[in-house]
Motif scaffolding. Structure first.
Motif, PDB file in Angstrom:
ATOM      1  N   UNK A   1       8.138   0.209   6.493  1.00  0.00           N
ATOM      2  CA  UNK A   1       6.786  -0.083   6.968  1.00  0.00           C
ATOM      3  C   UNK A   1       6.172  -1.255   6.217  1.00  0.00           C
ATOM      4  N   UNK A   2       5.046  -1.743   6.770  1.00  0.00           N
ATOM      5  CA  UNK A   2       4.389  -2.946   6.256  1.00  0.00           C
ATOM      6  C   UNK A   2       2.946  -2.666   5.904  1.00  0.00           C
ATOM      7  N   UNK A   3       2.443  -3.425   4.941  1.00  0.00           N
ATOM      8  CA  UNK A   3       1.005  -3.472   4.692  1.00  0.00           C
ATOM      9  C   UNK A   3       0.555  -4.886   5.059  1.00  0.00           C
ATOM     10  N   UNK A   4      -0.223  -4.984   6.135  1.00  0.00           N
ATOM     11  CA  UNK A   4      -0.726  -6.293   6.586  1.00  0.00           C
ATOM     12  C   UNK A   4      -2.128  -6.501   6.022  1.00  0.00           C
ATOM     13  N   UNK A   5      -2.382  -7.718   5.527  1.00  0.00           N
ATOM     14  CA  UNK A   5      -3.607  -8.017   4.779  1.00  0.00           C
ATOM     15  C   UNK A   5      -4.617  -8.756   5.668  1.00  0.00           C
ATOM     16  N   UNK A   6      -5.757  -8.121   5.924  1.00  0.00           N
ATOM     17  CA  UNK A   6      -6.791  -8.754   6.767  1.00  0.00           C
ATOM     18  C   UNK A   6      -7.380 -10.000   6.110  1.00  0.00           C
ATOM     19  N   UNK A   7      -7.210 -10.135   4.804  1.00  0.00           N
ATOM     20  CA  UNK A   7      -7.785 -11.286   4.101  1.00  0.00           C
ATOM     21  C   UNK A   7      -6.712 -12.295   3.678  1.00  0.00           C
ATOM     22  N   UNK A   8      -5.622 -12.342   4.433  1.00  0.00           N
ATOM     23  CA  UNK A   8      -4.480 -13.189   4.037  1.00  0.00           C
ATOM     24  C   UNK A   8      -4.858 -14.661   3.943  1.00  0.00           C
ATOM     25  N   UNK A   9      -5.718 -15.126   4.835  1.00  0.00           N
ATOM     26  CA  UNK A   9      -6.187 -16.513   4.759  1.00  0.00           C
ATOM     27  C   UNK A   9      -7.702 -16.489   4.979  1.00  0.00           C
ATOM     28  N   UNK A  10      -8.391 -17.522   4.547  1.00  0.00           N
ATOM     29  CA  UNK A  10      -9.855 -17.542   4.754  1.00  0.00           C
ATOM     30  C   UNK A  10     -10.231 -17.419   6.235  1.00  0.00           C
TER      31      UNK A  10
ATOM     32  N   UNK B   1      -3.933   3.030  -2.266  1.00  0.00           N
ATOM     33  CA  UNK B   1      -5.071   2.962  -1.325  1.00  0.00           C
ATOM     34  C   UNK B   1      -5.382   1.488  -1.054  1.00  0.00           C
ATOM     35  N   UNK B   2      -5.318   1.082   0.220  1.00  0.00           N
ATOM     36  CA  UNK B   2      -5.532  -0.327   0.574  1.00  0.00           C
ATOM     37  C   UNK B   2      -6.818  -0.475   1.378  1.00  0.00           C
ATOM     38  N   UNK B   3      -7.644  -1.451   0.976  1.00  0.00           N
ATOM     39  CA  UNK B   3      -8.831  -1.809   1.762  1.00  0.00           C
ATOM     40  C   UNK B   3      -8.479  -3.037   2.607  1.00  0.00           C
ATOM     41  N   UNK B   4      -9.140  -3.191   3.741  1.00  0.00           N
ATOM     42  CA  UNK B   4      -8.923  -4.376   4.579  1.00  0.00           C
ATOM     43  C   UNK B   4      -7.441  -4.628   4.837  1.00  0.00           C
ATOM     44  N   UNK B   5      -6.762  -3.569   5.202  1.00  0.00           N
ATOM     45  CA  UNK B   5      -5.317  -3.691   5.432  1.00  0.00           C
ATOM     46  C   UNK B   5      -4.898  -2.740   6.544  1.00  0.00           C
TER      47      UNK B   5
ATOM     48  N   UNK C   1       1.505  -8.412   3.225  1.00  0.00           N
ATOM     49  CA  UNK C   1       1.243  -8.233   1.786  1.00  0.00           C
ATOM     50  C   UNK C   1       2.392  -7.488   1.120  1.00  0.00           C
ATOM     51  N   UNK C   2       2.914  -6.459   1.799  1.00  0.00           N
ATOM     52  CA  UNK C   2       4.020  -5.679   1.239  1.00  0.00           C
ATOM     53  C   UNK C   2       4.961  -5.246   2.349  1.00  0.00           C
ATOM     54  N   UNK C   3       6.225  -5.191   2.013  1.00  0.00           N
ATOM     55  CA  UNK C   3       7.241  -4.665   2.932  1.00  0.00           C
ATOM     56  C   UNK C   3       7.989  -3.544   2.215  1.00  0.00           C
ATOM     57  N   UNK C   4       8.097  -2.386   2.880  1.00  0.00           N
ATOM     58  CA  UNK C   4       8.834  -1.244   2.341  1.00  0.00           C
ATOM     59  C   UNK C   4      10.050  -0.962   3.219  1.00  0.00           C
TER      60      UNK C   4
ATOM     61  N   UNK D   1       7.931  11.479  -4.112  1.00  0.00           N
ATOM     62  CA  UNK D   1       6.932  11.563  -3.040  1.00  0.00           C
ATOM     63  C   UNK D   1       5.804  10.605  -3.359  1.00  0.00           C
ATOM     64  N   UNK D   2       5.443   9.799  -2.352  1.00  0.00           N
ATOM     65  CA  UNK D   2       4.317   8.888  -2.519  1.00  0.00           C
ATOM     66  C   UNK D   2       3.501   8.863  -1.234  1.00  0.00           C
ATOM     67  N   UNK D   3       2.220   8.520  -1.371  1.00  0.00           N
ATOM     68  CA  UNK D   3       1.372   8.441  -0.172  1.00  0.00           C
ATOM     69  C   UNK D   3       0.675   7.082  -0.126  1.00  0.00           C
ATOM     70  N   UNK D   4       0.388   6.631   1.084  1.00  0.00           N
ATOM     71  CA  UNK D   4      -0.219   5.312   1.320  1.00  0.00           C
ATOM     72  C   UNK D   4      -1.425   5.518   2.232  1.00  0.00           C
ATOM     73  N   UNK D   5      -2.583   5.062   1.750  1.00  0.00           N
ATOM     74  CA  UNK D   5      -3.823   5.284   2.501  1.00  0.00           C
ATOM     75  C   UNK D   5      -4.395   3.941   2.950  1.00  0.00           C
ATOM     76  N   UNK D   6      -4.639   3.806   4.241  1.00  0.00           N
ATOM     77  CA  UNK D   6      -5.175   2.565   4.830  1.00  0.00           C
ATOM     78  C   UNK D   6      -5.428   2.848   6.307  1.00  0.00           C
ATOM     79  N   UNK D   7      -5.891   1.851   7.048  1.00  0.00           N
ATOM     80  CA  UNK D   7      -5.825   1.944   8.506  1.00  0.00           C
ATOM     81  C   UNK D   7      -4.345   1.924   8.879  1.00  0.00           C
ATOM     82  N   UNK D   8      -3.962   2.782   9.822  1.00  0.00           N
ATOM     83  CA  UNK D   8      -2.539   2.880  10.193  1.00  0.00           C
ATOM     84  C   UNK D   8      -2.412   2.842  11.719  1.00  0.00           C
ATOM     85  N   UNK D   9      -1.456   2.046  12.195  1.00  0.00           N
ATOM     86  CA  UNK D   9      -1.260   1.878  13.637  1.00  0.00           C
ATOM     87  C   UNK D   9       0.231   1.874  13.947  1.00  0.00           C
TER      88      UNK D   9
END
Ligand code: GUN
Ligand code: ZN
Length: 434
Positions: A384-393, A64-68, A422-425, A5-13
């Motif tokens: 699911x995916x973790x998309x990174x808001x800071x991927x490019x400047x 726990x992901x920030x800006x993601x 950033x990550x693909x699961x 069991x694992x949990x992922x915390x971030x903005x989720x849509x």
């Protein structure tokens, strides 16, 4: 087996319905501080972190992901494995492009080692771009499909593929026969269909490269096994449409050729459909068939503009396709960037939530897999995916100006690409990390 069991915390849509049916606001769920809980490869809970955390054991592992932003994995409803090595081939439209570039490139798959090498590259590229499920054309060679499924099985991916059937109007070095295509497809079905998360698609390339005998046998295969897919091309290019009329003068039109050979149905996906007429859209919808909208390809090959509003009017299932190598990117984000422009050129809109739907739940519905993938609903596969808001400047700076999740989503789809993922699961396993 012990419970993992694992949990992922971030903005989720995630999308929960088609905006064309329920309106934009009712089509999605957004958790600004969300939590996704995964048990043994499946999603077991989704909600606000503040509400869910209290119900979880204190020692649970939480990423726990920030800006993601966490979203479902993307679904590509049309792509060609053996065209990986020829993306961006200069200067031709469909029929010349096939003869000049595509057929010679696909012929390399006669070599098993080549097929294995490209299958590895291809799957890595899918995952780097956040695509967790794809409906894939192999080459005419069965080993293209064996190589692909072997690589997909190792990662427990949910994938659909088939060996191309083509027995005329292609070079001799790349044709099968009606009988050999039937037997080879059957052997692949027996080996792979329903194994783990893999499914088989009967794959006549398009009407011009199959004899009536081959199309008859393709229809027969569909009747022999439950839940098989069918994938082909339709009405992509005006010269192609004319050619089909010449080859099948006894049929009412292009779709009627496939209809006659019993190739329409709930697991049938027709790529492109740029030049479909109203009646053909109605017939596709009536039979539960789906169309793969492939904007980068339609622009690159100069094929035309897909009429999404017409498809919506008929309640036709539409998924999104990259159509690599006619398409120019493995990224469904970049594919949505072009889809927006295709709508603009027709005086229509493509809301970011409709785009999200097309890349996820809409694709799942086109493939009749919405009970398993396409959303983050508990009980479905943890793809699911973790998309990174800071991927490019530039993305980072632009998103700092964003005032809403709608704006953030739209900018992700306009500026985003493989760098954004950033990550693909897949089935709860980390299968790509940038
Ligand atoms: N029609 C028949 N074969 C193909 C193909 O490989 N790519 C595209 N875009 N259209 C096709
Ligand atoms: Zn294609």
């Amino acid at each position: 087996m012990p419970l993992t069991r694992k949990a992922y915390r971030a903005a989720i849509l995630h999308s929960i319905a088609d905006p064309a049916e329920v309106g934009i606001e009712a089509s999605y769920e957004y958790f600004e501080d969300g939590l996704l809980v995964v048990d043994n490869g499946q999603i077991s809970a989704l909600g606000h972190a503040s509400e869910l955390l209290a119900s979880l054991p204190a020692n649970i592992e939480i990423s726990h992901y920030q800006d993601a932003l966490i979203t479902p994995g993307f679904i590509d409803t049309h792509i060609h494995l053996p065209q990986t090595g020829m993306v961006g081939a200069y200067g031709e439209q469909l029929l010349d492009w096939l003869n000049t570039y595509t057929f010679p490139c696909e012929s390399q798959f006669a070599d098993r080692a080549h097929a294995e090498e490209v299958a590895e590259i291809f799957i890595k590229e899918l995952l780097r771009n956040g695509t967790t499920t794809a409906l894939v054309f192999g080459s005419v060679h069965p080993q293209s499909v064996n190589a692909f499924f072997e690589a997909a099985e190792k990662l427990d991916l949910r994938m659909i593929a088939g060996k191309v059937m083509m027995d005329r109007n292609a070079p001799d070095y790349l044709t099968d026969t009606a009988e050999s295509s039937y037997l080879e497809s059957k052997a692949l079905i027996e080996r792979w269909h329903g194994k783990g998360r893999l499914h088989y698609a009967v794959t006549p390339r398009f009407a011009p490269t199959s004899t009536p005998e081959q199309l008859t046998l393709a229809g027969q295969l569909l009747g022999e096994y439950p839940d098989l897919y069918m994938q082909t091309h339709i009405s992509e290019n005006l010269q192609e449409v004319e050619w089909v009329k010449e080859l099948f003068p006894e049929r009412k039109g292009y779709l009627d050729v496939y209809d006659h050979y019993q190739l329409l149905g709930e697991r049938s996906v027709f790529a492109h459909g740029v030049h479909l007429c109203d009646d053909e859209c109605a017939r596709l919808a009536q039979t539960g068939s789906a169309v793969a909208f492939c904007p980068t390809s339609n622009l690159f090959l100069g094929s035309g503009l897909f009429n999404l509003p017409m498809a919506e009017k008929h309640k036709l299932n539409v998924g999104l396709g990259t159509d690599v190598g006619g398409g120019t990117s493995f990224s469904l984000l970049q594919t949505l960037n072009e889809a927006y422009k295709v709508m603009q050129l027709q005086g229509a809109r493509l809301s970011p939530f409709k785009s999200l739907y097309l890349a996820t739940l809409g694709g799942a519905r086109a493939l009749r897999l919405e009970e398993r993938i396409g959303t983050l609903q508990p009980g479905t596969d943890a793809d699911f995916l973790v998309l990174d808001y800071n991927a490019t400047p530039l993305l980072s700076y632009r998103l700092k100006q964003s005032k809403s999740i709608a704006e953030t989503l739209f900018v992700l789809m306009t500026l985003g690409d493989d760098r954004t993922v950033a990550q693909t699961y897949a089935a709860g396993n980390l299968v790509h990390q940038r």
